[in-house]
Write an enzyme that holds these catalytic residues in place. Structure first.
Site, PDB file in Angstrom:
ATOM      1  N   PRO A 129       0.779  -1.253   0.000  1.00 52.54           N
ATOM      2  CA  PRO A 129       0.000   0.000   0.000  1.00 52.54           C
ATOM      3  C   PRO A 129       0.803   1.292   0.000  1.00 52.54           C
ATOM      4  O   PRO A 129       0.766   2.070   0.956  1.00 52.54           O
ATOM      5  CB  PRO A 129      -0.834  -0.142   1.283  1.00 52.54           C
ATOM      6  CG  PRO A 129       0.039  -0.937   2.191  1.00 52.54           C
ATOM      7  CD  PRO A 129       0.754  -1.923   1.298  1.00 52.54           C
ATOM      8  N   CYS A 130       1.465   1.570  -1.103  1.00 55.81           N
ATOM      9  CA  CYS A 130       2.220   2.821  -1.226  1.00 55.81           C
ATOM     10  C   CYS A 130       1.287   4.025  -1.223  1.00 55.81           C
ATOM     11  O   CYS A 130       1.722   5.140  -0.909  1.00 55.81           O
ATOM     12  CB  CYS A 130       3.097   2.802  -2.471  1.00 55.81           C
ATOM     13  SG  CYS A 130       2.226   2.510  -4.002  1.00 55.81           S
TER      14      CYS A 130
END
Length: 169
Positions: A129-130
């Site tokens: 989850p950047c």
């Protein structure tokens, strides 16, 4: 390597992987001619067995039925990139962290630019989850998929889905 495509609220997701795990998940706009061809391909092909769980879990995520992913990952990157991506996996669903906080967590506050660069090279859209990494001032900063997608993802993951004050008007 096998490839499949699924339609999401944010565009066409391309999933690549094999029996060792999923190595790439990316997204493109439905308006792209390439994406339209890929979408047509997806509708006529069955999802390869090695990618079925990933496709199912991504669909569940977009339907609001899932907030983590359990399928096997097989990323390729430098030792530092792998370290950053592992750090991203530790950011809880519905939470955010600044690039500075992530750099501190990884043990080197001076590595903030390198952390941001590794974040931008993340090959596994949504799953690593950047999109949960923001500026120190709370601003939405850089996102390979476009800031509008980042905003959508953060709102999708927001635990208090507050309606606007004047939503009935």
């Amino acid at each position: 390597m096998e490839t499949t495509y699924i339609k999401t609220p944010l565009g066409i997701a391309k999933i690549i992987g094999d029996e060792n795990g999923v190595s790439v998940i990316s997204v493109s706009d439905e308006g792209d001619s390439t994406a339209k061809l890929e979408q047509a391909k997806q509708m006529s092909d069955s999802i390869p067995k090695v990618l079925q769980e990933a496709a199912s879990q991504l669909n569940d995520y977009f339907e609001g039925k899932r907030n983590d992913f359990t399928f096997k990952l097989n990323t390729s990157g430098t030792e530092f990139q792998q370290k950053v991506w592992k750090g991203l996996l530790e950011i809880p669903f519905g939470k955010t962290m600044s690039y500075l906080e992530l750099s501190k967590k990884l043990g080197d506050v001076k590595a903030i630019r390198a952390v941001a660069s590794a974040n931008g090279k993340n090959p596994l859209w949504i799953v690593v989850p950047c999109h949960r990494v923001i500026g120190s001032d709370g601003s939405l900063t850089g996102y390979a998929g476009g800031l509008w997608r980042k905003k959508w993802l953060l709102e999708h993951e927001n635990p208090s889905k507050q309606q606007g004050l004047f939503s009935d008007l």
